[in-house]
Scaffold this motif. Structure first.
Motif, mmCIF file in Angstrom:
data_model
loop_
_atom_site.group_PDB
_atom_site.id
_atom_site.type_symbol
_atom_site.label_atom_id
_atom_site.label_comp_id
_atom_site.label_asym_id
_atom_site.label_seq_id
_atom_site.Cartn_x
_atom_site.Cartn_y
_atom_site.Cartn_z
ATOM 1 N N CYS A 1 24.660 11.778 -2.863
ATOM 2 C CA CYS A 1 24.283 13.095 -2.321
ATOM 3 C C CYS A 1 23.330 13.019 -1.130
ATOM 4 O O CYS A 1 23.067 14.028 -0.490
ATOM 5 N N GLY A 2 22.778 11.842 -0.843
ATOM 6 C CA GLY A 2 21.882 11.684 0.294
ATOM 7 C C GLY A 2 20.439 12.075 0.029
ATOM 8 O O GLY A 2 19.612 12.058 0.932
ATOM 9 N N ARG A 3 20.121 12.408 -1.199
ATOM 10 C CA ARG A 3 18.749 12.790 -1.562
ATOM 11 C C ARG A 3 17.828 11.587 -1.443
ATOM 12 O O ARG A 3 18.192 10.468 -1.807
ATOM 13 N N GLU A 4 16.617 11.821 -0.950
ATOM 14 C CA GLU A 4 15.637 10.749 -0.810
ATOM 15 C C GLU A 4 14.595 10.870 -1.912
ATOM 16 O O GLU A 4 14.096 11.957 -2.185
ATOM 17 N N GLU A 5 14.289 9.766 -2.576
ATOM 18 C CA GLU A 5 13.279 9.712 -3.630
ATOM 19 C C GLU A 5 12.133 8.848 -3.123
ATOM 20 O O GLU A 5 12.354 7.790 -2.540
ATOM 21 N N ASP A 6 10.901 9.289 -3.347
ATOM 22 C CA ASP A 6 9.721 8.553 -2.916
ATOM 23 C C ASP A 6 8.829 8.250 -4.095
ATOM 24 O O ASP A 6 8.807 8.984 -5.076
ATOM 25 N N ALA A 7 8.048 7.167 -3.968
ATOM 26 C CA ALA A 7 7.077 6.803 -4.987
ATOM 27 C C ALA A 7 5.685 6.822 -4.371
ATOM 28 O O ALA A 7 5.517 6.497 -3.202
ATOM 29 N N THR A 8 4.700 7.229 -5.164
ATOM 30 C CA THR A 8 3.315 7.105 -4.723
ATOM 31 C C THR A 8 2.950 5.640 -4.878
ATOM 32 O O THR A 8 3.137 5.056 -5.950
ATOM 33 N N HIS A 9 2.455 5.047 -3.802
ATOM 34 C CA HIS A 9 2.198 3.611 -3.807
ATOM 35 C C HIS A 9 0.905 3.335 -3.057
ATOM 36 O O HIS A 9 0.791 3.698 -1.891
ATOM 37 N N ARG A 10 -0.061 2.736 -3.728
ATOM 38 C CA ARG A 10 -1.349 2.437 -3.100
ATOM 39 C C ARG A 10 -1.832 1.065 -3.533
ATOM 40 O O ARG A 10 -1.439 0.553 -4.571
ATOM 41 N N HIS A 11 -2.724 0.511 -2.722
ATOM 42 C CA HIS A 11 -3.385 -0.749 -3.045
ATOM 43 C C HIS A 11 -4.886 -0.538 -2.955
ATOM 44 O O HIS A 11 -5.351 0.207 -2.086
ATOM 45 N N PRO A 12 -5.654 -1.223 -3.820
ATOM 46 C CA PRO A 12 -7.115 -1.130 -3.709
ATOM 47 C C PRO A 12 -7.575 -1.667 -2.340
ATOM 48 O O PRO A 12 -6.911 -2.516 -1.745
ATOM 49 N N VAL A 13 -8.706 -1.183 -1.872
ATOM 50 C CA VAL A 13 -9.247 -1.609 -0.580
ATOM 51 C C VAL A 13 -9.420 -3.126 -0.541
ATOM 52 O O VAL A 13 -9.141 -3.768 0.470
ATOM 53 N N GLU A 14 -9.824 -3.725 -1.643
ATOM 54 C CA GLU A 14 -10.026 -5.170 -1.692
ATOM 55 C C GLU A 14 -8.733 -5.927 -1.364
ATOM 56 O O GLU A 14 -8.747 -6.941 -0.701
ATOM 57 N N THR A 15 -7.618 -5.421 -1.845
ATOM 58 C CA THR A 15 -6.333 -6.048 -1.565
ATOM 59 C C THR A 15 -6.013 -5.994 -0.079
ATOM 60 O O THR A 15 -5.552 -6.978 0.496
ATOM 61 N N LEU A 16 -6.305 -4.880 0.549
ATOM 62 C CA LEU A 16 -6.032 -4.735 1.977
ATOM 63 C C LEU A 16 -6.934 -5.637 2.816
ATOM 64 O O LEU A 16 -6.502 -6.226 3.790
ATOM 65 N N ILE A 17 -8.183 -5.771 2.420
ATOM 66 C CA ILE A 17 -9.121 -6.597 3.176
ATOM 67 C C ILE A 17 -8.778 -8.078 3.060
ATOM 68 O O ILE A 17 -8.807 -8.806 4.041
ATOM 69 N N TYR A 18 -8.414 -8.532 1.872
ATOM 70 C CA TYR A 18 -8.199 -9.955 1.635
ATOM 71 C C TYR A 18 -6.743 -10.377 1.615
ATOM 72 O O TYR A 18 -6.429 -11.498 1.288
ATOM 73 N N SER A 19 -5.829 -9.497 1.983
ATOM 74 C CA SER A 19 -4.397 -9.824 1.877
ATOM 75 C C SER A 19 -3.981 -10.963 2.801
ATOM 76 O O SER A 19 -2.999 -11.634 2.532
ATOM 77 N N GLY A 20 -4.699 -11.207 3.886
ATOM 78 C CA GLY A 20 -4.317 -12.267 4.821
ATOM 79 C C GLY A 20 -4.883 -13.639 4.474
ATOM 80 O O GLY A 20 -4.618 -14.612 5.147
ATOM 81 N N PHE A 21 -5.660 -13.728 3.408
ATOM 82 C CA PHE A 21 -6.295 -14.999 3.060
ATOM 83 C C PHE A 21 -5.611 -15.690 1.938
ATOM 84 O O PHE A 21 -4.995 -15.177 1.126
#
Length: 54
Positions: A34-54
């Protein structure tokens, strides 16, 4: 909660539409029937964002 494998509206198969750049989890889907789009709420803690490159 509904199954992310099928559309709430028509029961068609959901195909991944976008993914999280950090954890690579699917965050939205598109129904192939039917072409309907479904979305999910998706978040990461700030710590994950800060240290994700290490």
């Amino acid at each position: 909660m509904y199954n992310r494998g099928s559309c709430r509206g028509c029961g068609g198969t959901l195909k991944p539409l976008s993914i999280c750049a950090i954890c690579r989890e699917d965050t939205s889907w598109l129904c192939d029937r039917c072409g309907r789009e479904e979305d999910a709420t998706h978040r990461h803690p700030v710590e994950t964002l800060i240290y994700s490159g290490f």
